[in-house]
Scaffold this motif. Structure first.
Motif, short mmCIF file in Angstrom:
data_model
loop_
_atom_site.label_atom_id
_atom_site.label_comp_id
_atom_site.label_asym_id
_atom_site.label_seq_id
_atom_site.Cartn_x
_atom_site.Cartn_y
_atom_site.Cartn_z
N UNK A 6 0.84 -1.20 0.00
CA UNK A 6 0.00 0.00 0.00
C UNK A 6 0.87 1.25 0.00
N UNK A 7 2.00 1.18 0.74
CA UNK A 7 2.92 2.30 0.76
C UNK A 7 3.41 2.64 -0.63
N UNK A 8 3.82 1.62 -1.39
CA UNK A 8 4.34 1.86 -2.73
C UNK A 8 3.25 2.44 -3.64
N UNK A 9 2.04 1.89 -3.54
CA UNK A 9 0.96 2.39 -4.40
C UNK A 9 0.65 3.85 -4.07
N UNK A 10 0.58 4.14 -2.77
CA UNK A 10 0.32 5.52 -2.36
C UNK A 10 1.39 6.46 -2.88
N UNK A 11 2.64 6.00 -2.77
CA UNK A 11 3.75 6.82 -3.24
C UNK A 11 3.66 7.06 -4.74
N UNK A 12 3.31 5.99 -5.48
CA UNK A 12 3.19 6.12 -6.94
C UNK A 12 2.12 7.14 -7.31
N UNK A 13 0.98 7.08 -6.58
CA UNK A 13 -0.09 8.03 -6.89
C UNK A 13 0.40 9.46 -6.63
N UNK A 14 1.08 9.65 -5.50
CA UNK A 14 1.62 10.97 -5.20
C UNK A 14 2.58 11.44 -6.27
N UNK A 15 3.48 10.54 -6.68
CA UNK A 15 4.46 10.89 -7.70
C UNK A 15 3.77 11.27 -9.01
N UNK A 16 2.74 10.49 -9.39
CA UNK A 16 2.05 10.78 -10.65
C UNK A 16 1.38 12.16 -10.60
N UNK A 17 0.80 12.50 -9.45
CA UNK A 17 0.18 13.83 -9.33
C UNK A 17 1.24 14.92 -9.51
N UNK A 18 2.37 14.74 -8.82
CA UNK A 18 3.45 15.74 -8.92
C UNK A 18 3.93 15.87 -10.36
N UNK A 19 4.15 14.72 -11.02
CA UNK A 19 4.64 14.77 -12.40
C UNK A 19 3.61 15.44 -13.31
N UNK A 20 2.33 15.18 -13.05
CA UNK A 20 1.29 15.83 -13.83
C UNK A 20 1.38 17.35 -13.71
N UNK A 21 1.53 17.81 -12.47
CA UNK A 21 1.63 19.26 -12.25
C UNK A 21 2.89 19.81 -12.92
N UNK A 22 3.99 19.04 -12.83
CA UNK A 22 5.25 19.52 -13.38
C UNK A 22 5.20 19.63 -14.90
N UNK A 23 4.60 18.65 -15.55
CA UNK A 23 4.73 18.56 -17.00
C UNK A 23 3.54 19.18 -17.73
N UNK A 24 2.36 19.24 -17.07
CA UNK A 24 1.17 19.66 -17.79
C UNK A 24 1.31 20.99 -18.55
N UNK A 25 1.84 22.06 -17.92
CA UNK A 25 1.91 23.32 -18.67
C UNK A 25 2.70 23.21 -19.97
N UNK A 26 3.78 22.42 -19.95
CA UNK A 26 4.56 22.28 -21.18
C UNK A 26 3.78 21.45 -22.20
N UNK A 27 3.10 20.42 -21.70
CA UNK A 27 2.22 19.62 -22.58
C UNK A 27 1.14 20.52 -23.17
N UNK A 28 0.60 21.40 -22.34
CA UNK A 28 -0.50 22.25 -22.79
C UNK A 28 -0.01 23.25 -23.84
N UNK A 29 1.23 23.68 -23.70
CA UNK A 29 1.84 24.55 -24.71
C UNK A 29 1.84 23.85 -26.06
N UNK A 30 2.31 22.61 -26.04
CA UNK A 30 2.40 21.79 -27.25
C UNK A 30 1.00 21.52 -27.82
N UNK A 31 0.07 21.15 -26.94
CA UNK A 31 -1.28 20.82 -27.39
C UNK A 31 -1.99 22.05 -27.97
N UNK A 32 -1.82 23.20 -27.32
CA UNK A 32 -2.45 24.41 -27.83
C UNK A 32 -1.92 24.75 -29.22
N UNK A 33 -0.61 24.56 -29.41
CA UNK A 33 -0.03 24.84 -30.74
C UNK A 33 -0.70 23.97 -31.79
N UNK A 34 -1.09 22.74 -31.41
CA UNK A 34 -1.69 21.80 -32.36
C UNK A 34 -3.19 21.66 -32.13
N UNK A 35 -3.87 22.79 -32.00
CA UNK A 35 -5.32 22.77 -31.87
C UNK A 35 -5.91 23.72 -32.91
#
Lengths: 276, 307
Positions: A6-35
């Motif tokens: 359970x510890x590992x799963x909880x940690x993974x979920x936390x990490x995924x949320x952090x990575x989402x926050x870290x990468x989303x704006x750059x992803x959104x830059x790319x996606x907006x360019x291609x919309x």
């Protein structure tokens, strides 16, 4: 065992949320360019890039000043890198290997530069540059950027030279080599990874620099990309897709190189702050 | 080092050269920093005691401390000082807090750890200009994804959008800044966490010790010096930060995001008052120096306590 899982799963979920926050704006830059316009202004946002729009990137490079901007940024960044490494290696060597009168003063000077905002120095540098005809020139930007990044470069390199055992140098000195030869033949090859990291810091410091560039450059054909991109803010004529495409192309090299040099950059910057 | 000098005088071609050798290595960089940093700084100090107009800078008039008294008396500058304090403190607390949480998350074993540690640094590596552009777009009053998301959950940010809202502009800039900074904190703390004795943590957890307690007793003492150092760096950087705020709001709306650096730049280039701008800049530099010297004193006192 179950608790650990359970510890590992909880940690993974936390990490995924952090990575989402870290990468989303750059992803959104790319996606907006291609919309497409239709999707962009639809009531529901489009979450994934539309690769049918890829011509936006091609057009952004082919039309308009994007290539000139990126070329100017590259020239300024390369010049800053060469200058700051060239001045930084001897400075780092002096600070690392010798003790001399005034060493404390040099340390204080380097610390002081960390506290000076570019926005403060832009006025006196402007009057200096007007006198020496350095306004409206990429050389002027290179000189100003070097002044601000040189202390960081020197501290990164000093940390690296500190780590070389003195015996290595002494072995090299047996054949009576002069200090400069020792530095170039023995120290420099060993600290090449740190030189590469310092080069990445210097390059992208200049690549990202805005205040000097917007104040010292009037000629549009000499604008670096930072100024060109900033000019899009509040301007109505350019499509948001084009803006985001240019911004993405400006971001990509910085992110790619920092990922590569991350380890050295971080250790260098903290070492610099400790010793400051 | 006297032995070195003695050796140098005994043999002219000593391996380390003469006692002038360090100065030869030092000279180019020192001269460079002197010309491009020290002299301009002294010029700014001088300017701060004069009335000087950007359009006619050669005709400046010595007015003593007038710029300083006038600046401190103005309510705009008091707002600037307040905004700067809020901005710097919130940046430091926000970035160090979130960075520490992320470092603790990443400091364990889980699949894909290497990739996660690399990807988390993306915000720090992204150029500030690009960050300002994407943040402005995400906060766009009509089509920004954040504005849309807030609207979807029933939060009304007003017609003109978040960055034009005096209550929301500073928080938006703060969150953007913290987004930019937290990876640096996380990566540095992650490397500091490597020197925490794992056997001790594991033994304590085996004994059923509370995680928070383990953190406080085992982990925190090891990383505390690094946290202090990062907080100092974040303070200096946040006092200097210009382009993100300038490009997102130019210090507006109603001056709610006008920090010292923004104030100084607009005094110089919008109001053309170089003297007043220099005085504001000096206030910033003095604040930074007080912070640095103060933190050194605190560190030294703490070291004495433990010794």
């Amino acid at each position: 065992m179950k608790r650990v899982r359970i510890g590992v799963v909880g940690r993974m979920i936390g990490v995924l949320i952090v990575l989402g926050i870290a990468v989303f704006p750059i992803y959104w830059m790319f996606t907006t360019a291609l919309t497409s316009d239709a999707d962009l202004f639809a009531p529901e946002p489009r979450w994934f890039p539309d690769f049918g729009q890829f011509y936006v990137f091609v057009d952004a490079l082919a039309e308009g000043p994007t290539l000139t901007w990126l070329a100017n940024s590259t020239i300024v960044a390369i010049g800053t890198t060469v200058f700051s490494i060239g001045l930084g290696i001897p400075l780092a060597y002096a600070l690392s290997r010798f003790s001399f009168k005034g060493k404390v003063a040099v340390g204080l000077l380097l610390l002081m530069t960390q506290m000076l905002p570019e926005a403060l120095m832009v006025v006196p540098l402007f009057s200096l540059y007007r006198r020496f005809e350095l306004l409206d020139s990429l050389a002027g930007l290179i000189l100003a950027n070097t002044a601000f990044v040189l202390p960081i470069v020197a501290l990164v390199l000093k940390g690296a030279i500190d780590g070389i055992p003195k015996e290595l140098e002494e072995a090299g000195r047996v054949d009576g080599a002069r200090p400069l030869a020792v530095l170039l033949r023995i120290n420099v090859p060993i600290i090449l990874p740190s030189i590469a990291a310092a080069a990445v810091i210097a390059f992208f410091h200049a690549w990202n620099e805005y205040v000097f560039a917007v104040t010292f450059i009037f000629n549009k054909s000499l604008q670096p990309a930072s100024v060109g991109l900033a000019g899009f803010i509040g301007e109505q004529g350019t499509a948001i897709q084009t803006i985001m495409a240019v911004a993405f192309m400006f971001t990509l090299p910085a992110v790619a190189f920092y990922l590569f040099a991350q380890k050295y950059v971080v250790s260098g910057m903290t070492a610099g702050a400790v010793k400051g | 080092m006297t032995t070195l000098n003695a050796r140098a005088s005994r043999r002219r071609r000593s391996p380390l050269g003469s006692r002038w050798t360090p100065y030869v290595f030092l000279l180019p960089a020192a001269a460079y920093i002197f010309v491009f940093q020290a002299i301009p700084l002294l010029q700014e100090v001088y300017l701060s005691f004069t009335r000087t107009n950007l359009l006619n800078p050669t005709r400046s008039e010595w007015i003593g401390f007038d710029n300083y008294t006038r600046v401190f008396a103005s309510s705009d500058f008091q707002q600037t000082l307040g905004t700067t304090a809020v901005y710097v403190i919130a940046c430091v607390v926000g970035a160090v807090g979130s960075g520490l949480v992320v470092a603790l998350l990443l400091n364990g074993s889980f699949p894909g750890r290497g990739i996660a540690r690399a990807l988390v640094t993306v915000p720090w590596a992204a150029p500030g200009i690009a960050t300002a552009l994407i943040a402005t777009w995400m906060l766009n009053a009509q089509y920004g994804i954040i504005t849309r998301a807030l609207r979807a959950i029933g939060v009304d940010v007003g017609e003109s959008g978040i960055l034009d809202n005096p209550d929301l502009a500073l928080p938006a800039i703060l969150l953007t800044t913290i987004w930019q900074l937290f990876p640096f904190v996380a990566v540095v703390l992650l490397s500091a966490l490597q020197s925490v004795p794992t056997e001790l943590v594991e033994a304590a957890e085996m004994d059923g010790a509370n995680r928070l307690w383990v953190f406080r007793v085992v982990t925190w003492p090891v990383i505390r010096p690094t946290v202090g150092l990062i907080a100092l760096l974040m303070t200096i950087w946040s006092l200097r930060r210009f382009e993100l705020i300038w490009l997102m709001t130019r210090g507006g709306p109603l001056g709610t995001t006008r920090t010292l650096v923004i104030d100084l730049y607009s005094q110089a280039f919008d109001s053309k008052q170089l003297g007043a701008a220099a005085a504001i800049g000096m206030v910033g530099v003095v604040i930074a120096m007080i912070v640095v010297v103060g933190s050194r004193l605190v560190t030294r006192a703490a070291e004495k306590d433990t010794a």
